[in-house]
Design an enzyme around this catalytic site. Structure first.
Site, PDB file in Angstrom:
ATOM      1  N   HIS A 161       0.854  -1.258   0.039  1.00 16.73           N
ATOM      2  CA  HIS A 161       0.069  -0.057   0.013  1.00 16.73           C
ATOM      3  C   HIS A 161       0.945   1.243   0.074  1.00 16.73           C
ATOM      4  CE1 HIS A 161      -3.979  -1.911   0.835  1.00 16.73           C
ATOM      5  NE2 HIS A 161      -3.000  -3.030   1.143  1.00 16.73           N
ATOM      6  N   GLU A 210      -7.289   0.660  -6.195  1.00 16.39           N
ATOM      7  CA  GLU A 210      -6.736  -0.703  -5.738  1.00 16.39           C
ATOM      8  C   GLU A 210      -5.701  -1.250  -7.093  1.00 16.39           C
ATOM      9  OE1 GLU A 210      -8.720  -3.983  -4.284  1.00 16.39           O
ATOM     10  OE2 GLU A 210     -10.245  -2.826  -3.033  1.00 16.39           O
ATOM     11  N   CYS A 219     -11.959  -0.607   0.847  1.00 10.70           N
ATOM     12  CA  CYS A 219     -10.787  -1.471   0.663  1.00 10.70           C
ATOM     13  C   CYS A 219     -10.212  -1.912   1.947  1.00 10.70           C
ATOM     14  CB  CYS A 219      -9.566  -0.853  -0.278  1.00 10.70           C
ATOM     15  SG  CYS A 219      -8.022  -1.839  -0.102  1.00 10.70           S
ATOM     16  N   GLY A 222      -6.548  -1.535   2.648  1.00  7.15           N
ATOM     17  CA  GLY A 222      -6.175  -0.250   2.507  1.00  7.15           C
ATOM     18  C   GLY A 222      -6.534   0.682   3.800  1.00  7.15           C
TER      19      GLY A 222
HETATM   20  N1  LIG Z   1      -6.489  -4.941  -4.717  1.00  8.62           N
HETATM   21  C1  LIG Z   1      -5.740  -5.640  -3.688  1.00  8.62           C
HETATM   22  C2  LIG Z   1      -6.219  -7.018  -3.284  1.00  8.62           C
HETATM   23  C3  LIG Z   1      -7.856  -6.645  -2.772  1.00  8.62           C
HETATM   24  C4  LIG Z   1      -7.814  -5.785  -1.534  1.00  8.62           C
HETATM   25  C5  LIG Z   1      -9.108  -5.240  -1.028  1.00  8.62           C
HETATM   26  N2  LIG Z   1     -10.166  -5.566  -1.885  1.00  8.62           N
HETATM   27  C6  LIG Z   1      -9.341  -5.223   0.598  1.00  8.62           C
HETATM   28  O1  LIG Z   1     -10.525  -5.526   0.966  1.00  8.62           O
HETATM   29  O2  LIG Z   1      -8.306  -5.492   1.156  1.00  8.62           O
HETATM   30  C7  LIG Z   1      -4.088  -5.861  -3.927  1.00  8.62           C
HETATM   31  O3  LIG Z   1      -4.090  -6.090  -5.407  1.00  8.62           O
HETATM   32  O4  LIG Z   1      -3.559  -6.325  -3.185  1.00  8.62           O
END
Ligand SMILES: N[C@H](CCC[C@H](N)C(=O)O)C(=O)O
Length: 276
Positions: A161, A210, A219, A222
């Site tokens: 992140h 994302e 997220c 996130g």
């Molecule tokens: N796009 C993120 C994975 C999904 C994370 C998100 N949907 C959550 O609730 O943590 C990545 O590539 O690391």
């Protein structure tokens, strides 16, 4: 291949959940993209697959794929939906479920009502382990992007992140700066990009562009990374309400090696079958 699935979401971050224990599942990145396609498929931000455990002290293996077909290490909103999915399908009756993802092992605790509390593990801040290119660890790093310099925090919740503070999430350059920072060379495995507005030491607004999915309504990892970044900058206390476009999560982090604990709702939308 005929596939049974369940559509679920966590604050509008939506998932196709697949039980790969009661049915044989062979998914290629192309089939994941097809499933995730909002016109030619079911439509979702991520595809989550429940598999038999790979070791005796784990209840399930949990695979996570972004809409672009990439397999990733962790998904916070998905973890909450996973916990309710396996109990709804009577794959377990446990209140506390141990799952293994590509990022390691985590514990999902079912809180009261439809809220699910997830111990997301301790954040990883050592640059090489995020991974993020920096000579030494710091609360923020200056990086050039889109012709400007930005102060960002680099935090891993199993997945990488990039978090920056903005005056107002409504006017933040999510659509333009998000993809640039997602693919920034300082993040060798790319990054999820969080735009955080500090409302008080106990509440923030957050939008996340994302990795592999674009801006989502929420997220979970996130939200965890944003609270960690806010605490590293001494802008936040240990219990924070995170307001995302799709709704709010509660994130708790005591600092250091303590786990980040996320609590929030999940929702079941429909069951379906698809031939792909
Ligand atoms: N796009 C993120 C994975 C999904 C994370 C998100 N949907 C959550 O609730 O943590 C990545 O590539 O690391």
């Amino acid at each position: 291949m005929r596939l049974r699935f369940t559509k679920m979401h966590g604050l509008g971050n939506d998932f196709v959940m697949i039980d790969a224990i009661s049915q044989r599942v062979r998914l290629t990145p192309e089939k994941v993209r097809q499933l995730a396609d909002r016109r030619f498929g079911v439509g979702c931000d991520q595809v989550l697959i429940v598999e038999e455990p790979t070791s005796p002290d784990v209840d399930f293996r949990y695979r996570i794929y972004n809409a672009d077909g990439s397999e990733v290490e962790n998904c916070g909103n998905g973890a909450r939906c996973f916990a309710n999915f396996v109990r709804e399908r009577k794959l377990t009756g446990k209140q506390s479920i141990v799952v293994q993802t590509a990022a390691g092992v985590m514990t999902l605790n079912i809180a009261d009502g439809d809220k699910v509390q997830v111990d997301m593990g301790a954040p990883v801040l050592v640059p090489a382990q995020v991974p993020f290119q920096a000579n030494e660890q710091a609360a923020t790093y200056a990086i050039e992007a889109d012709g400007q310099q930005w102060q960002v925090s680099a935090v891993s919740m199993g997945n990488p992140h990039c978090v920056l503070v903005v005056d107002d999430t409504e006017t933040a350059p999510v659509a333009t700066l998000g993809p640039v920072l997602e693919a920034h060379p300082s993040f060798p495995n790319k990054a999820n990009v969080g735009f955080m507005q500090i409302l008080s030491r106990r509440e923030i607004n957050l939008r996340v562009y994302e990795r592999g999915a674009g801006e989502t309504l929420a997220c979970g990892t996130g939200a965890c990374a944003a609270v960690v970044a806010g605490r590293l900058r001494d802008l936040l206390d240990s219990d924070v309400v995170v307001n995302l476009p799709g709704g709010s999560l509660t994130i708790q982090w005591q600092g250091g090696e303590h786990p980040v604990v996320m609590t929030g709702p999940t929702a079941h939308v429909f069951h379906g079958q698809i031939k792909i």
